[in-house]
Design a protein around this motif. Structure first.
Motif, PDB file in Angstrom:
ATOM      1  N   PRO A 176      42.789  49.724  30.236  1.00  0.00           N
ATOM      2  CA  PRO A 176      42.901  49.634  31.695  1.00  0.00           C
ATOM      3  C   PRO A 176      44.047  48.709  32.090  1.00  0.00           C
ATOM      4  CG  PRO A 176      40.621  49.385  30.987  1.00  0.00           C
ATOM      5  CD  PRO A 176      41.450  49.353  29.747  1.00  0.00           C
ATOM      6  N   GLU A 177      44.587  48.931  33.265  1.00  0.00           N
ATOM      7  CA  GLU A 177      45.753  48.165  33.722  1.00  0.00           C
ATOM      8  C   GLU A 177      45.502  46.664  33.698  1.00  0.00           C
ATOM      9  OE1 GLU A 177      48.669  47.741  37.645  1.00  0.00           O
ATOM     10  OE2 GLU A 177      47.214  49.388  37.524  1.00  0.00           O
ATOM     11  N   ALA A 178      44.300  46.239  34.091  1.00  0.00           N
ATOM     12  CA  ALA A 178      43.997  44.804  34.131  1.00  0.00           C
ATOM     13  C   ALA A 178      44.117  44.175  32.742  1.00  0.00           C
ATOM     14  CB  ALA A 178      42.600  44.572  34.696  1.00  0.00           C
ATOM     15  N   GLU A 179      43.674  44.887  31.715  1.00  0.00           N
ATOM     16  CA  GLU A 179      43.758  44.364  30.351  1.00  0.00           C
ATOM     17  C   GLU A 179      45.196  44.382  29.851  1.00  0.00           C
ATOM     18  OE1 GLU A 179      40.656  45.655  27.591  1.00  0.00           O
ATOM     19  OE2 GLU A 179      39.592  46.510  29.308  1.00  0.00           O
ATOM     20  N   ALA A 216      46.827  41.356  31.406  1.00  0.00           N
ATOM     21  CA  ALA A 216      46.418  40.110  30.739  1.00  0.00           C
ATOM     22  C   ALA A 216      47.233  39.900  29.469  1.00  0.00           C
ATOM     23  CB  ALA A 216      44.929  40.150  30.420  1.00  0.00           C
ATOM     24  N   ALA A 217      47.459  40.977  28.714  1.00  0.00           N
ATOM     25  CA  ALA A 217      48.271  40.871  27.497  1.00  0.00           C
ATOM     26  C   ALA A 217      49.717  40.526  27.841  1.00  0.00           C
ATOM     27  CB  ALA A 217      48.214  42.179  26.716  1.00  0.00           C
ATOM     28  N   ILE A 218      50.253  41.165  28.856  1.00  0.00           N
ATOM     29  CA  ILE A 218      51.635  40.914  29.269  1.00  0.00           C
ATOM     30  C   ILE A 218      51.799  39.477  29.744  1.00  0.00           C
ATOM     31  CG2 ILE A 218      53.402  41.520  30.971  1.00  0.00           C
ATOM     32  CD1 ILE A 218      52.312  44.423  30.809  1.00  0.00           C
ATOM     33  N   ALA A 219      50.795  38.972  30.484  1.00  0.00           N
ATOM     34  CA  ALA A 219      50.847  37.598  30.982  1.00  0.00           C
ATOM     35  C   ALA A 219      50.857  36.592  29.835  1.00  0.00           C
ATOM     36  CB  ALA A 219      49.658  37.325  31.903  1.00  0.00           C
ATOM     37  N   GLY A 220      50.242  36.971  28.721  1.00  0.00           N
ATOM     38  CA  GLY A 220      50.228  36.086  27.557  1.00  0.00           C
ATOM     39  C   GLY A 220      51.593  35.939  26.903  1.00  0.00           C
ATOM     40  N   HIS A 244      55.143  51.644   3.666  1.00  0.00           N
ATOM     41  CA  HIS A 244      53.886  51.004   4.060  1.00  0.00           C
ATOM     42  C   HIS A 244      53.105  51.948   4.976  1.00  0.00           C
ATOM     43  CE1 HIS A 244      55.632  47.152   2.755  1.00  0.00           C
ATOM     44  NE2 HIS A 244      56.687  47.448   3.481  1.00  0.00           N
ATOM     45  N   ALA A 245      51.799  52.026   4.764  1.00  0.00           N
ATOM     46  CA  ALA A 245      50.903  52.770   5.655  1.00  0.00           C
ATOM     47  C   ALA A 245      49.714  51.858   5.930  1.00  0.00           C
ATOM     48  CB  ALA A 245      50.452  54.071   5.015  1.00  0.00           C
ATOM     49  N   GLN A 246      49.279  51.779   7.196  1.00  0.00           N
ATOM     50  CA  GLN A 246      48.259  50.785   7.514  1.00  0.00           C
ATOM     51  C   GLN A 246      47.382  51.192   8.693  1.00  0.00           C
ATOM     52  OE1 GLN A 246      51.123  47.644   7.762  1.00  0.00           O
ATOM     53  NE2 GLN A 246      51.553  47.993   9.915  1.00  0.00           N
ATOM     54  N   ILE A 247      46.230  50.519   8.773  1.00  0.00           N
ATOM     55  CA  ILE A 247      45.270  50.699   9.860  1.00  0.00           C
ATOM     56  C   ILE A 247      45.110  49.361  10.556  1.00  0.00           C
ATOM     57  CG2 ILE A 247      42.903  51.291  10.489  1.00  0.00           C
ATOM     58  CD1 ILE A 247      44.299  53.648   9.356  1.00  0.00           C
ATOM     59  N   GLY A 248      45.223  49.359  11.886  1.00  0.00           N
ATOM     60  CA  GLY A 248      45.040  48.136  12.657  1.00  0.00           C
ATOM     61  C   GLY A 248      44.101  48.361  13.821  1.00  0.00           C
ATOM     62  N   ILE A 249      43.325  47.349  14.156  1.00  0.00           N
ATOM     63  CA  ILE A 249      42.434  47.425  15.311  1.00  0.00           C
ATOM     64  C   ILE A 249      42.802  46.309  16.283  1.00  0.00           C
ATOM     65  CG2 ILE A 249      40.540  48.510  14.061  1.00  0.00           C
ATOM     66  CD1 ILE A 249      39.177  45.762  13.930  1.00  0.00           C
ATOM     67  N   LEU A 250      42.581  46.553  17.560  1.00  0.00           N
ATOM     68  CA  LEU A 250      42.911  45.582  18.592  1.00  0.00           C
ATOM     69  C   LEU A 250      41.795  44.550  18.703  1.00  0.00           C
ATOM     70  CD1 LEU A 250      45.374  45.366  20.490  1.00  0.00           C
ATOM     71  CD2 LEU A 250      43.977  46.443  22.267  1.00  0.00           C
ATOM     72  N   VAL A 251      42.162  43.287  18.629  1.00  0.00           N
ATOM     73  CA  VAL A 251      41.216  42.186  18.794  1.00  0.00           C
ATOM     74  C   VAL A 251      41.830  41.238  19.817  1.00  0.00           C
ATOM     75  CG1 VAL A 251      39.969  40.302  17.688  1.00  0.00           C
ATOM     76  CG2 VAL A 251      40.437  42.400  16.408  1.00  0.00           C
ATOM     77  N   GLY A 252      41.340  41.306  21.046  1.00  0.00           N
ATOM     78  CA  GLY A 252      41.941  40.517  22.108  1.00  0.00           C
ATOM     79  C   GLY A 252      43.371  40.978  22.352  1.00  0.00           C
ATOM     80  N   GLN A 253      44.306  40.072  22.240  1.00  0.00           N
ATOM     81  CA  GLN A 253      45.711  40.391  22.447  1.00  0.00           C
ATOM     82  C   GLN A 253      46.486  40.471  21.141  1.00  0.00           C
ATOM     83  OE1 GLN A 253      47.176  37.612  25.396  1.00  0.00           O
ATOM     84  NE2 GLN A 253      45.526  38.121  26.809  1.00  0.00           N
ATOM     85  N   ASP A 254      45.744  40.613  20.039  1.00  0.00           N
ATOM     86  CA  ASP A 254      46.349  40.754  18.712  1.00  0.00           C
ATOM     87  C   ASP A 254      45.925  42.076  18.084  1.00  0.00           C
ATOM     88  OD1 ASP A 254      47.447  38.143  18.821  1.00  0.00           O
ATOM     89  OD2 ASP A 254      45.552  37.291  18.098  1.00  0.00           O
ATOM     90  N   VAL A 255      46.639  42.468  17.056  1.00  0.00           N
ATOM     91  CA  VAL A 255      46.197  43.582  16.236  1.00  0.00           C
ATOM     92  C   VAL A 255      45.823  43.018  14.869  1.00  0.00           C
ATOM     93  CG1 VAL A 255      48.563  44.165  15.518  1.00  0.00           C
ATOM     94  CG2 VAL A 255      46.764  45.864  15.298  1.00  0.00           C
ATOM     95  N   LEU A 256      44.635  43.386  14.398  1.00  0.00           N
ATOM     96  CA  LEU A 256      44.108  42.918  13.113  1.00  0.00           C
ATOM     97  C   LEU A 256      44.210  44.073  12.116  1.00  0.00           C
ATOM     98  CD1 LEU A 256      42.434  40.931  11.304  1.00  0.00           C
ATOM     99  CD2 LEU A 256      40.388  41.976  12.303  1.00  0.00           C
ATOM    100  N   PHE A 257      44.827  43.831  10.982  1.00  0.00           N
ATOM    101  CA  PHE A 257      45.025  44.889   9.987  1.00  0.00           C
ATOM    102  C   PHE A 257      43.853  44.909   9.010  1.00  0.00           C
ATOM    103  CE2 PHE A 257      49.156  44.006  11.730  1.00  0.00           C
ATOM    104  CZ  PHE A 257      49.612  45.274  11.987  1.00  0.00           C
ATOM    105  N   ILE A 258      43.186  46.064   8.939  1.00  0.00           N
ATOM    106  CA  ILE A 258      41.998  46.187   8.103  1.00  0.00           C
ATOM    107  C   ILE A 258      42.276  46.948   6.820  1.00  0.00           C
ATOM    108  CG2 ILE A 258      40.438  45.984  10.065  1.00  0.00           C
ATOM    109  CD1 ILE A 258      40.043  49.010   9.970  1.00  0.00           C
TER     110      ILE A 258
END
Length: 256
Positions: A151-154, A157-161, A102-116
């Motif tokens: 950035p660390e704050a972001e 936020a992901a870790i807190a989720g 498998h080979a794929q491209i993903g972009i970050l959307v909020g705290q998820d990765v969206l595969f395009i």
């Protein structure tokens, strides 16, 4: 913008209806959409009528609804995800040919990765990613390799989720995640051994833009075996450099 009785705009409720579709539920009835979106059935029927008239959803003879082709038209004009996909596809095909998995491209959307984009093979190892579907960034190699440059704050936020244990190998402890993100940033890549399925290994590198900003991730999903990681990393980094070059040319209107 008109407001509903609950104080939310019609646009907001319409977006909730569109969000109710996913790769496992591409055809839904009005009742199912209302339940998924938390919207009254009467409101759902009214909004579906408007969305259908606009071509944003389509109604089938069996009275189910699906996402309309007009949304695809809009996404195809986007210089972001669509432009990245266009620049990446020739190089993604070369990566796929080399790994035959498998080979794929993903972009970050909020705290998820969206595969395009995703290329696969009939006998490839198990892979849960699907084009147009999301996975938690903290569990995915494509997500972690992008979170590492936020950035660390972001990051916090992901870790807190939080993230659930997909397998006993999934890293879920906050301190271990922080250490891992710092390690990924130093190394320039990530290798997840059995994070989502014990039989699979995800290896990813960042895709960069004009100012060295991270636009997405290029990854492969291969068997979780004793094969060395470095050849995969080199393959991905060379492809990522070529994608960055072609994306820059594409967005400046100079791609042949």
């Amino acid at each position: 913008m008109a407001r509903t009785s609950a104080g939310r705009s019609s646009l907001s409720r319409a977006v909730d209806l569109l969000d109710a579709f996913d790769s496992g539920s591409v055809y839904l009835t009005a009742t199912e959409l209302a339940a998924r979106a938390g919207s009254p059935v009467s409101t759902t029927h009214r909004l579906l009528g408007e969305l259908t008239a606009l071509g944003l959803v389509e109604r089938s003879p069996d009275r189910t609804y699906r996402i309309g082709a007009r949304i695809w038209e809009w996404s195809a004009r986007s210089p972001g995800a669509a432009g990245l996909r266009a620049a990446a596809l020739p190089h993604l095909q070369k990566v796929h040919h080399a790994v035959r998995q498998h080979a794929q491209i993903g972009i970050l959307v909020g705290q998820d990765v969206l595969f395009i984009e995703r290329l696969t093979a009939p006998d490839a190892v198990v892979n849960y990613s699907v084009i147009g579907q999301r996975l938690p960034a903290l569990a995915s190699s494509s997500g972690l390799v992008q979170l590492a440059w936020l950035p660390e704050a972001e990051q916090e936020a992901a870790i807190a989720g939080g993230v659930r244990h997909y397998t006993p190998l999934t890293v879920t402890e906050p301190d271990r995640i922080r250490h891992r993100l710092a390690e990924i940033r130093r190394a320039g890549y990530v290798a997840n051994d059995g994070f989502i399925h014990t039989a699979a290994r995800g290896i990813a590198v960042p895709l960069r833009g004009h100012q060295d900003d991270v636009l997405g991730a290029l990854s492969v999903i291969v068997p979780n075996d004793a094969a060395p990681v470095r050849p995969y990393v080199s393959l991905l980094q060379n492809a990522a450099a070529a994608i960055a070059r072609d994306y820059a040319a594409l967005t400046r209107g100079r791609l042949a």
